[in-house]
Design an enzyme around this catalytic site. Sequence first.
Site, PDB file in Angstrom:
ATOM      1  CB  SER A 180       5.695  -1.389  12.181  1.00  0.00           C
ATOM      2  OG  SER A 180       5.038  -0.027  12.314  1.00  0.00           O
ATOM      3  N   GLY A 216       5.030   1.289   4.729  1.00  0.00           N
ATOM      4  CA  GLY A 216       6.345   1.846   4.426  1.00  0.00           C
ATOM      5  C   GLY A 216       7.323   0.964   3.676  1.00  0.00           C
ATOM      6  N   GLY A 250       2.550   2.659  10.731  1.00  0.00           N
ATOM      7  CA  GLY A 250       3.519   3.602  10.727  1.00  0.00           C
ATOM      8  C   GLY A 250       4.418   4.382  11.495  1.00  0.00           C
ATOM      9  CE  LYS A 293      -0.097   3.114   4.599  1.00  0.00           C
ATOM     10  NZ  LYS A 293      -0.126   3.071   6.355  1.00  0.00           N
ATOM     11  CD  GLU A 348      -2.993   5.322   6.635  1.00  0.00           C
ATOM     12  OE1 GLU A 348      -2.858   5.327   5.403  1.00  0.00           O
ATOM     13  OE2 GLU A 348      -2.022   4.628   7.650  1.00  0.00           O
ATOM     14  CG  HIS A 393      -5.652   1.673   5.097  1.00  0.00           C
ATOM     15  ND1 HIS A 393      -5.415   2.811   6.095  1.00  0.00           N
ATOM     16  CD2 HIS A 393      -4.928   1.028   5.100  1.00  0.00           C
ATOM     17  CE1 HIS A 393      -4.144   2.650   6.396  1.00  0.00           C
ATOM     18  NE2 HIS A 393      -3.655   1.266   5.745  1.00  0.00           N
ATOM     19  CG  ASN A 438      -1.669   1.379   1.311  1.00  0.00           C
ATOM     20  OD1 ASN A 438      -1.839   1.831   0.420  1.00  0.00           O
ATOM     21  ND2 ASN A 438      -2.423   1.495   2.419  1.00  0.00           N
ATOM     22  CD  GLU A 448      -3.496  -2.427   7.161  1.00  0.00           C
ATOM     23  OE1 GLU A 448      -2.181  -2.618   6.710  1.00  0.00           O
ATOM     24  OE2 GLU A 448      -4.013  -1.633   6.928  1.00  0.00           O
TER      25      GLU A 448
HETATM   26  P1  13P Z   1       3.056   0.381   7.471  1.00  0.00           P
HETATM   27  O1  13P Z   1       3.853  -0.711   7.064  1.00  0.00           O
HETATM   28  O2  13P Z   1       3.938   1.724   7.216  1.00  0.00           O
HETATM   29  O3  13P Z   1       3.007   0.454   9.091  1.00  0.00           O
HETATM   30  O4  13P Z   1       1.760   0.645   7.116  1.00  0.00           O
HETATM   31  C1  13P Z   1       0.694  -0.587   7.248  1.00  0.00           C
HETATM   32  C2  13P Z   1      -0.559  -0.171   6.354  1.00  0.00           C
HETATM   33  O5  13P Z   1      -1.103   0.788   6.672  1.00  0.00           O
HETATM   34  C3  13P Z   1      -0.669  -0.858   5.288  1.00  0.00           C
HETATM   35  O6  13P Z   1      -1.869  -0.492   4.718  1.00  0.00           O
END
Ligand code: 13P
Length: 264
Positions: free
Chosen positions: A222, A244, A182, A14, A106, A104, A12, A176
């Site tokens: 993460s 990330g 993140g 983002k 976010e 998601h 992802n 998640e």
């Molecule tokens: P990170 O791997 O950056 O923590 O993000 C996870 C995520 O939200 C994947 O959709």
Amino acid sequence: MTASRKPIVGGNWKMNTNTESGTALARAVADVFPDIAGADHAVEAFVCPPFPFLAQVGEVLQAAGGGIALAAQDIYHEPSGAFTGEVSAAMLKDVGCTAVLLGHSERRHVIGESDELINKKTHAALEAGLTAVLCIGETLDQREAGKTDAVNKHQLTKGLEGVSTDQMADVVIAYEPVWAIGTGKTASAEDAQAAHAAIREVLANLYDQKTADATRIQYGGSCKPSNAAELFAQPDIDGGLIGGAALKAGDFLDILRAAAASGA
Ligand code: 13P
């Protein structure tokens, strides 16, 4: 991961990358992926670039043999019309997407999407023939209050309302935990496994044991090369949704290797 479910890993991206870096990232991953997946296709993979780069990234993935699926980060449930800024299932299919993220964290917590909206989007994705990657997970406050399983149950029950047993073949769940996204804080393999097992139990109650056993549940938050193998070795963790670390081709490829090895 049990051998009966093929591990699935998504990147992802983002709101990151641009035309140049996105296509370069896709090329770097897609060129190596066939060697990792092997002749028996030991792992499935998809990447979710931002909307403006979907078509170009899709071309890169196709040119490399099409082993990595193109997915979108979101969708709108209406088919067309006066919905400024939104993107329909048909548009995503038109540019070559075969999957889409729904709900998601976010989108839930930054943009403010409700369970009802996420459910509508899930139906729109499935009716269009897209794989629906339904994202769920608790916040830190909810975890500390001991509500992890209850939150996951609620988001699953609402998100999947009206989704048939047959349609579940095209659903992937991404667990998640919001506090792990993140932040560099990963759920321990034991905590993640416990949440995944509880999620599978909810699916068995909403559908049946066979459906629950067949549904892939990704872990996200993460996830990186140093912890992927341990997470994916858990019996109910069937791959990952990577943020990330998916922006670095080498890291994403290492995570794909860990997933391919977990299903062996
Ligand atoms: P990170 O791997 O950056 O923590 O993000 C996870 C995520 O939200 C994947 O959709």
